[in-house]
Design a protein around this motif. Sequence first.
Motif, PDB file in Angstrom:
ATOM      1  N   UNK A 163      -7.349  -1.127 -17.798  1.00 42.58           N
ATOM      2  CA  UNK A 163      -8.517  -0.609 -17.082  1.00 42.58           C
ATOM      3  C   UNK A 163      -8.393  -0.838 -15.578  1.00 42.58           C
ATOM      4  N   UNK A 164      -7.781  -1.939 -15.195  1.00 40.77           N
ATOM      5  CA  UNK A 164      -7.623  -2.215 -13.767  1.00 40.77           C
ATOM      6  C   UNK A 164      -6.817  -1.129 -13.071  1.00 40.77           C
ATOM      7  N   UNK A 165      -5.849  -0.554 -13.784  1.00 40.49           N
ATOM      8  CA  UNK A 165      -5.025   0.487 -13.167  1.00 40.49           C
ATOM      9  C   UNK A 165      -5.794   1.793 -13.025  1.00 40.49           C
ATOM     10  N   UNK A 166      -6.690   2.080 -13.976  1.00 39.08           N
ATOM     11  CA  UNK A 166      -7.549   3.248 -13.831  1.00 39.08           C
ATOM     12  C   UNK A 166      -8.469   3.111 -12.634  1.00 39.08           C
ATOM     13  N   UNK A 167      -9.015   1.924 -12.473  1.00 39.12           N
ATOM     14  CA  UNK A 167      -9.853   1.630 -11.306  1.00 39.12           C
ATOM     15  C   UNK A 167      -9.049   1.768 -10.021  1.00 39.12           C
ATOM     16  N   UNK A 168      -7.836   1.237 -10.019  1.00 42.13           N
ATOM     17  CA  UNK A 168      -6.986   1.249  -8.824  1.00 42.13           C
ATOM     18  C   UNK A 168      -6.802   2.658  -8.277  1.00 42.13           C
ATOM     19  N   UNK A 169      -6.548   3.614  -9.162  1.00 39.00           N
ATOM     20  CA  UNK A 169      -6.213   4.964  -8.697  1.00 39.00           C
ATOM     21  C   UNK A 169      -7.391   5.636  -7.995  1.00 39.00           C
ATOM     22  N   UNK A 170      -8.567   5.505  -8.572  1.00 33.31           N
ATOM     23  CA  UNK A 170      -9.731   6.111  -7.927  1.00 33.31           C
ATOM     24  C   UNK A 170     -10.110   5.370  -6.656  1.00 33.31           C
ATOM     25  N   UNK A 171     -10.058   4.042  -6.695  1.00 37.49           N
ATOM     26  CA  UNK A 171     -10.370   3.253  -5.499  1.00 37.49           C
ATOM     27  C   UNK A 171      -9.402   3.583  -4.368  1.00 37.49           C
ATOM     28  N   UNK A 172      -8.138   3.798  -4.700  1.00 34.74           N
ATOM     29  CA  UNK A 172      -7.143   4.136  -3.669  1.00 34.74           C
ATOM     30  C   UNK A 172      -7.501   5.443  -2.973  1.00 34.74           C
ATOM     31  N   UNK A 173      -7.989   6.419  -3.739  1.00 32.90           N
ATOM     32  CA  UNK A 173      -8.381   7.697  -3.143  1.00 32.90           C
ATOM     33  C   UNK A 173      -9.602   7.520  -2.251  1.00 32.90           C
ATOM     34  N   UNK A 174     -10.618   6.820  -2.753  1.00 30.60           N
ATOM     35  CA  UNK A 174     -11.855   6.651  -1.999  1.00 30.60           C
ATOM     36  C   UNK A 174     -11.666   5.870  -0.707  1.00 30.60           C
ATOM     37  N   UNK A 175     -10.758   4.891  -0.733  1.00 31.35           N
ATOM     38  CA  UNK A 175     -10.623   3.994   0.424  1.00 31.35           C
ATOM     39  C   UNK A 175      -9.524   4.416   1.399  1.00 31.35           C
ATOM     40  N   UNK A 176      -8.729   5.415   1.023  1.00 29.99           N
ATOM     41  CA  UNK A 176      -7.643   5.863   1.903  1.00 29.99           C
ATOM     42  C   UNK A 176      -8.129   6.287   3.297  1.00 29.99           C
ATOM     43  N   UNK A 177      -9.278   6.980   3.424  1.00 34.33           N
ATOM     44  CA  UNK A 177      -9.730   7.355   4.772  1.00 34.33           C
ATOM     45  C   UNK A 177     -10.025   6.158   5.673  1.00 34.33           C
ATOM     46  N   UNK A 178     -10.211   5.000   5.073  1.00 37.16           N
ATOM     47  CA  UNK A 178     -10.497   3.790   5.852  1.00 37.16           C
ATOM     48  C   UNK A 178      -9.238   2.957   6.087  1.00 37.16           C
ATOM     49  N   UNK A 179      -8.081   3.541   5.780  1.00 40.64           N
ATOM     50  CA  UNK A 179      -6.787   2.863   5.961  1.00 40.64           C
ATOM     51  C   UNK A 179      -6.689   1.611   5.099  1.00 40.64           C
ATOM     52  N   UNK A 180      -7.362   1.626   3.959  1.00 37.62           N
ATOM     53  CA  UNK A 180      -7.286   0.527   2.999  1.00 37.62           C
ATOM     54  C   UNK A 180      -6.389   0.983   1.848  1.00 37.62           C
ATOM     55  N   UNK A 181      -5.376   0.206   1.549  1.00 38.81           N
ATOM     56  CA  UNK A 181      -4.533   0.521   0.397  1.00 38.81           C
ATOM     57  C   UNK A 181      -4.972  -0.319  -0.798  1.00 38.81           C
ATOM     58  N   UNK A 182      -4.775   0.253  -1.984  1.00 41.22           N
ATOM     59  CA  UNK A 182      -5.126  -0.430  -3.233  1.00 41.22           C
ATOM     60  C   UNK A 182      -3.943  -0.313  -4.180  1.00 41.22           C
ATOM     61  N   UNK A 183      -3.333  -1.426  -4.492  1.00 37.67           N
ATOM     62  CA  UNK A 183      -2.150  -1.446  -5.348  1.00 37.67           C
ATOM     63  C   UNK A 183      -2.261  -2.584  -6.355  1.00 37.67           C
ATOM     64  N   UNK A 184      -1.345  -2.607  -7.304  1.00 38.54           N
ATOM     65  CA  UNK A 184      -1.373  -3.633  -8.345  1.00 38.54           C
ATOM     66  C   UNK A 184       0.014  -4.208  -8.576  1.00 38.54           C
ATOM     67  N   UNK A 185       0.031  -5.486  -8.896  1.00 33.52           N
ATOM     68  CA  UNK A 185       1.243  -6.164  -9.350  1.00 33.52           C
ATOM     69  C   UNK A 185       1.074  -6.437 -10.835  1.00 33.52           C
ATOM     70  N   UNK A 186       2.098  -6.097 -11.621  1.00 29.92           N
ATOM     71  CA  UNK A 186       2.043  -6.266 -13.067  1.00 29.92           C
ATOM     72  C   UNK A 186       3.039  -7.342 -13.488  1.00 29.92           C
ATOM     73  N   UNK A 187       2.579  -8.582 -13.625  1.00 31.41           N
ATOM     74  CA  UNK A 187       3.499  -9.650 -14.029  1.00 31.41           C
ATOM     75  C   UNK A 187       3.920  -9.518 -15.481  1.00 31.41           C
ATOM     76  N   UNK A 188       5.147  -9.941 -15.733  1.00 31.28           N
ATOM     77  CA  UNK A 188       5.587 -10.160 -17.097  1.00 31.28           C
ATOM     78  C   UNK A 188       5.232 -11.581 -17.478  1.00 31.28           C
TER      79      UNK A 188
END
Length: 259
Positions: A163-188
């Motif tokens: 679910x966090x990755x689904x959130x990440x993708x939409x948040x990345x689009x919404x916040x891009x105009x503010x020069x905010x990046x949204x990414x995820x690290x997936x630990x093993x």
Amino acid sequence: MFTPIEGRTVVVTGGSRGIGKGIARVFAAAGANVVITGRDPAVAEAAAAELGKAGGTVSYVAGDVASAADTGRLAEEVLGRHGGCDIVCANAGIFPAASLDAMTEADIDLVLGVNVKGALLTVQAFLPALKASGHGRVILTSSITGPFTGYPGWAHYGASKAAMLGYMRTAAIELAPHRITVNAVLPGNILTEGLSEQGEDYLRSTEAVIPMRRLGDVEDIGNAALFLATDEAAYITGQSIVVDGGQILPESPAALDEI
């Protein structure tokens, strides 16, 4: 060479232990102002004192990320101490095991509340500061469990991390105009207190199916998060980086017998 992040302010939720503590240590060593959170004030205070020896400044705020009141107070505390916030590492997470036939509604609410709701509330609380930063970064700690793999007893955990990755993708689009990046690290499988509690047999069997033949260190995750926080990563958003020593690559354990 990467542009230094010395003097920037970083919040690491769940930073008093495990992967969060490793992320906080890497940022502190890079000279950042680090604020960690944890639900146990004594543990968080001790972690902040230890991490402060790595460099930068490290302090803590006790609270529950699943509470909007607590995340709001966290943002107020951070802005009061440092005047702003540049990087939010939404790392806090729990993984209590429960089989599907025994899982209760309370079990589901607890895991989704901390792992998913906690990430959303934390980012929401810091949005004004991230927008003002001019180089805001949101870094989520997801997992290979859920997005790529599964493990008995962790259906609710796997669901939360996907679910966090689904959130990440939409948040990345919404916040891009503010020069905010949204990414995820997936630990093993990273060697933490929580993983150690699974027992020696689990650790050895896990190492055996990792191509690099070792468990990861918490700093391995911290280094990936640090890269995503740099100016050089400013054009990367809505992406996930798997840090697992190649664990998800083999088609079967037999593949490793061939190397």
